[in-house]
Design an enzyme around this catalytic site. Structure first.
Site, PDB file in Angstrom:
ATOM      1  N   CYS A 114       0.753  -1.240  -0.044  1.00 18.52           N
ATOM      2  CA  CYS A 114       0.212  -0.012   0.182  1.00 18.52           C
ATOM      3  C   CYS A 114       0.971   1.250  -0.062  1.00 18.52           C
ATOM      4  O   CYS A 114       0.165   2.242  -0.329  1.00 18.52           O
ATOM      5  CB  CYS A 114      -0.850  -0.024   1.267  1.00 18.52           C
ATOM      6  SG  CYS A 114      -2.141  -1.410   1.251  1.00 18.52           S
ATOM      7  N   HIS A 252      -3.228   7.360   1.818  1.00 16.74           N
ATOM      8  CA  HIS A 252      -3.708   5.893   1.306  1.00 16.74           C
ATOM      9  C   HIS A 252      -5.023   5.594   1.759  1.00 16.74           C
ATOM     10  O   HIS A 252      -5.401   5.980   2.966  1.00 16.74           O
ATOM     11  CB  HIS A 252      -2.786   4.916   1.707  1.00 16.74           C
ATOM     12  CG  HIS A 252      -3.061   3.552   1.795  1.00 16.74           C
ATOM     13  ND1 HIS A 252      -3.576   3.138   0.595  1.00 16.74           N
ATOM     14  CD2 HIS A 252      -3.307   2.631   2.811  1.00 16.74           C
ATOM     15  CE1 HIS A 252      -4.088   1.729   0.599  1.00 16.74           C
ATOM     16  NE2 HIS A 252      -3.913   1.232   1.913  1.00 16.74           N
ATOM     17  N   ASN A 282      -9.902  -0.002  -0.592  1.00 13.46           N
ATOM     18  CA  ASN A 282      -8.529   0.230  -0.595  1.00 13.46           C
ATOM     19  C   ASN A 282      -7.840  -0.584  -1.940  1.00 13.46           C
ATOM     20  O   ASN A 282      -8.113  -1.985  -2.065  1.00 13.46           O
ATOM     21  CB  ASN A 282      -7.916  -0.801   0.521  1.00 13.46           C
ATOM     22  CG  ASN A 282      -6.473  -0.782   0.741  1.00 13.46           C
ATOM     23  OD1 ASN A 282      -6.053  -0.315   0.145  1.00 13.46           O
ATOM     24  ND2 ASN A 282      -6.160  -1.142   2.309  1.00 13.46           N
TER      25      ASN A 282
HETATM   26  O1  UT7 Z   1      -4.003  -0.976   3.397  1.00 16.55           O
HETATM   27  C1  UT7 Z   1      -3.166  -1.495   4.473  1.00 16.55           C
HETATM   28  C2  UT7 Z   1      -3.466  -1.121   5.813  1.00 16.55           C
HETATM   29  N1  UT7 Z   1      -4.541  -1.912   5.973  1.00 16.55           N
HETATM   30  C3  UT7 Z   1      -5.421  -1.120   6.987  1.00 16.55           C
HETATM   31  O2  UT7 Z   1      -5.103   0.060   7.292  1.00 16.55           O
HETATM   32  C4  UT7 Z   1      -6.612  -1.960   7.432  1.00 16.55           C
HETATM   33  C5  UT7 Z   1      -6.317  -1.497   9.174  1.00 16.55           C
HETATM   34  N2  UT7 Z   1      -7.588  -2.246   9.786  1.00 16.55           N
HETATM   35  C6  UT7 Z   1      -9.032  -1.731   9.634  1.00 16.55           C
HETATM   36  O3  UT7 Z   1      -9.320  -0.895   8.674  1.00 16.55           O
HETATM   37  C7  UT7 Z   1      -9.989  -2.292  10.767  1.00 16.55           C
HETATM   38  O4  UT7 Z   1      -9.350  -2.934  11.612  1.00 16.55           O
HETATM   39  C8  UT7 Z   1     -11.009  -3.295  10.024  1.00 16.55           C
HETATM   40  C9  UT7 Z   1     -11.860  -2.781   9.089  1.00 16.55           C
HETATM   41  C10 UT7 Z   1     -10.096  -4.371   9.188  1.00 16.55           C
HETATM   42  C11 UT7 Z   1     -11.742  -3.908  11.038  1.00 16.55           C
HETATM   43  O5  UT7 Z   1     -12.415  -3.012  11.773  1.00 16.55           O
HETATM   44  P1  UT7 Z   1     -12.218  -3.189  13.329  1.00 16.55           P
HETATM   45  O6  UT7 Z   1     -13.190  -2.134  13.930  1.00 16.55           O
HETATM   46  O7  UT7 Z   1     -10.767  -3.276  13.819  1.00 16.55           O
HETATM   47  O8  UT7 Z   1     -12.983  -4.552  13.654  1.00 16.55           O
HETATM   48  P2  UT7 Z   1     -12.470  -5.901  14.224  1.00 16.55           P
HETATM   49  O9  UT7 Z   1     -11.617  -6.620  13.569  1.00 16.55           O
HETATM   50  O10 UT7 Z   1     -12.174  -5.571  15.885  1.00 16.55           O
HETATM   51  O11 UT7 Z   1     -13.737  -6.852  14.370  1.00 16.55           O
HETATM   52  C12 UT7 Z   1     -15.062  -6.524  15.021  1.00 16.55           C
HETATM   53  C13 UT7 Z   1     -16.069  -7.567  14.874  1.00 16.55           C
HETATM   54  C14 UT7 Z   1     -15.555  -8.979  14.980  1.00 16.55           C
HETATM   55  O12 UT7 Z   1     -16.492  -9.938  15.617  1.00 16.55           O
HETATM   56  P3  UT7 Z   1     -16.273 -10.232  17.068  1.00 16.55           P
HETATM   57  O13 UT7 Z   1     -14.970 -10.986  17.462  1.00 16.55           O
HETATM   58  O14 UT7 Z   1     -16.345  -8.841  18.044  1.00 16.55           O
HETATM   59  O15 UT7 Z   1     -17.680 -11.005  17.432  1.00 16.55           O
HETATM   60  C15 UT7 Z   1     -15.165  -9.301  13.466  1.00 16.55           C
HETATM   61  O16 UT7 Z   1     -15.456 -10.927  13.364  1.00 16.55           O
HETATM   62  O17 UT7 Z   1     -16.517  -7.604  13.459  1.00 16.55           O
HETATM   63  C16 UT7 Z   1     -16.439  -8.856  12.795  1.00 16.55           C
HETATM   64  N3  UT7 Z   1     -16.167  -8.648  11.475  1.00 16.55           N
HETATM   65  C17 UT7 Z   1     -17.311  -8.516  10.616  1.00 16.55           C
HETATM   66  N4  UT7 Z   1     -18.519  -8.362  10.629  1.00 16.55           N
HETATM   67  C18 UT7 Z   1     -19.308  -8.154   9.438  1.00 16.55           C
HETATM   68  C19 UT7 Z   1     -15.185  -8.729  10.741  1.00 16.55           C
HETATM   69  N5  UT7 Z   1     -15.310  -8.423   9.428  1.00 16.55           N
HETATM   70  C20 UT7 Z   1     -16.463  -8.362   9.449  1.00 16.55           C
HETATM   71  C21 UT7 Z   1     -17.468  -8.168   8.146  1.00 16.55           C
HETATM   72  N6  UT7 Z   1     -18.682  -8.080   8.322  1.00 16.55           N
HETATM   73  N7  UT7 Z   1     -16.875  -7.988   7.012  1.00 16.55           N
END
Ligand code: UT7
Length: 325
Positions: A114, A252, A282
């Site tokens: 990225c 980004h 992204n």
């Molecule tokens: O480009 C390179 C750099 N990449 C990035 O910068 C990405 C950085 N990270 C992020 O943007 C975020 O961390 C994400 C968007 C990937 C995830 O958001 P989050 O607020 O950190 O969510 P999380 O990973 O803590 O997940 C929260 C919940 C989980 O469920 P539990 O364990 O709390 O029951 C996940 O299983 O959301 C669940 N979850 C989803 N639910 C519905 C994860 N993906 C999904 C989904 N739909 N697609």
């Protein structure tokens, strides 16, 4: 007087097919609400048959050449950032070079995921300033959809395909003039200790397969905000400017919440941050030039503006560049 790399024009390209969040919800256990609330993404473009990293890159490059008003034959350097090349080798940059008909100059790919466009811009800038080339195409292009695990809802909803390009030219400028155009200061970093937080689980030399994207999103998020705020301050200090001098930030586009948190850390008003993550998702190395071109074409970024480019990605790698456009 000194030699600077000046941006002559930009261009971008997107695949034909748009996939909205509602359609993603038919493929994996997710909802439009979750995706919008956690990321800001509403849709992404996904490459179809006949659309590859090189076709998107070539279309973006042609648009950038048009905007710059220069002939492809005048390009003596192509630096193309991608994590999704058409072939393992040769470099996708050489395929683009041949399609554009500017054979004979320098052409190679950069792999910094990225942050690839920032790494590519810095590399081209160094080569232009040392006289190895006079006019460069810097391209970020990806077909990330081809390395997504379409059954993993934690990654497949986040990414999209596309390409963006700029034309850079070495020019003698009066660098005592604060309005002098060109790339003013760039800083790049990498920390290879974080491989397991964002990686592809395959490769030519390890598994002999292409592999799929794996990410520990929460940890990446935390590092992204810290690293980006730090490199932005570093670039501002190197350039002798403050965040108040910046007209636009072109970040980004990984997650709206990262853009927002980074801007807050630097006291930058949200309306100075170019946001395209809602439309493009992204697109890895393509996201910065795609966002830049979008804002140039819609009239927000104008000639003479002070623009901060920044990105963070797998490796980890991260970087920023301040430019007078
Ligand atoms: O480009 C390179 C750099 N990449 C990035 O910068 C990405 C950085 N990270 C992020 O943007 C975020 O961390 C994400 C968007 C990937 C995830 O958001 P989050 O607020 O950190 O969510 P999380 O990973 O803590 O997940 C929260 C919940 C989980 O469920 P539990 O364990 O709390 O029951 C996940 O299983 O959301 C669940 N979850 C989803 N639910 C519905 C994860 N993906 C999904 C989904 N739909 N697609």
């Amino acid at each position: 007087m000194s030699v600077r790399s000046v941006i002559l024009g930009s261009g971008s390209a997107l695949p034909k097919r748009v996939v909205r969040n509602a359609e993603m919800a038919t493929m994996v256990d997710t909802t439009d609400e979750w995706i919008v609330e956690r990321t800001g993404i509403r849709q992404r473009y996904i490459a179809g048959e006949g659309e590859t990293t090189s076709t998107l890159a070539t279309e973006a490059a042609r648009a950038a050449l048009d905007a710059a008003g220069v002939d492809a034959k005048s390009i003596d350097l192509i630096v193309l950032a991608t994590a999704t090349p058409d072939q393992t080798f040769p470099a996708t940059a050489t395929i683009v070079q041949d399609k554009l008909g500017c054979n004979g100059g320098i052409a190679f790919d950069i792999a910094a995921v990225c942050s690839g466009f920032l790494y590519a811009m810095a590399t081209a800038d160094s080569m232009l300033r040392t006289g190895m080339a006079r006019r460069a195409l810097v391209i970020g292009a990806e077909t990330f959809s081809r390395i997504l695990d379409w059954e993993d809802r934690t990654t497949c909803v986040l990414f999209g395909d596309g390409a963006g390009a700029i034309v850079l030219e070495a020019q003698d400028v009066d660098d005592t003039d604060p309005m002098a155009p060109g790339l003013i200061a760039t800083r790049l970093h990498a920390d290879g200790a974080h491989n397991e937080m964002l990686y592809v689980d395959g490769g030519v030399s390890s598994t002999g397969t292409v592999g799929k994207v794996r990410m520990r999103g929460r940890e990446v998020f935390r590092h992204a905000v810290t690293n980006l705020a730090s490199v932005l301050s570093e670039v501002l200090e190197a350039a002798g400017r403050t965040s108040a001098d910046i007209d636009w930030v072109v970040p980004h586009q990984a997650n709206y919440r990262i853009l927002d948190a980074t801007a807050r850390k630097l006291d930058l008003p949200a309306d100075k941050v170019i946001v395209t993550v809602d439309r493009h998702a992204n697109t890895s190395a393509a996201s910065v030039p795609l966002a830049f071109d979008t804002a140039v074409k819609d009239g927000r970024i104008k000639k003479g503006d002070l623009v901060m480019f920044e990105a963070m990605g797998g490796g980890f790698t991260w970087g920023a560049c301040l430019a007078r456009v």
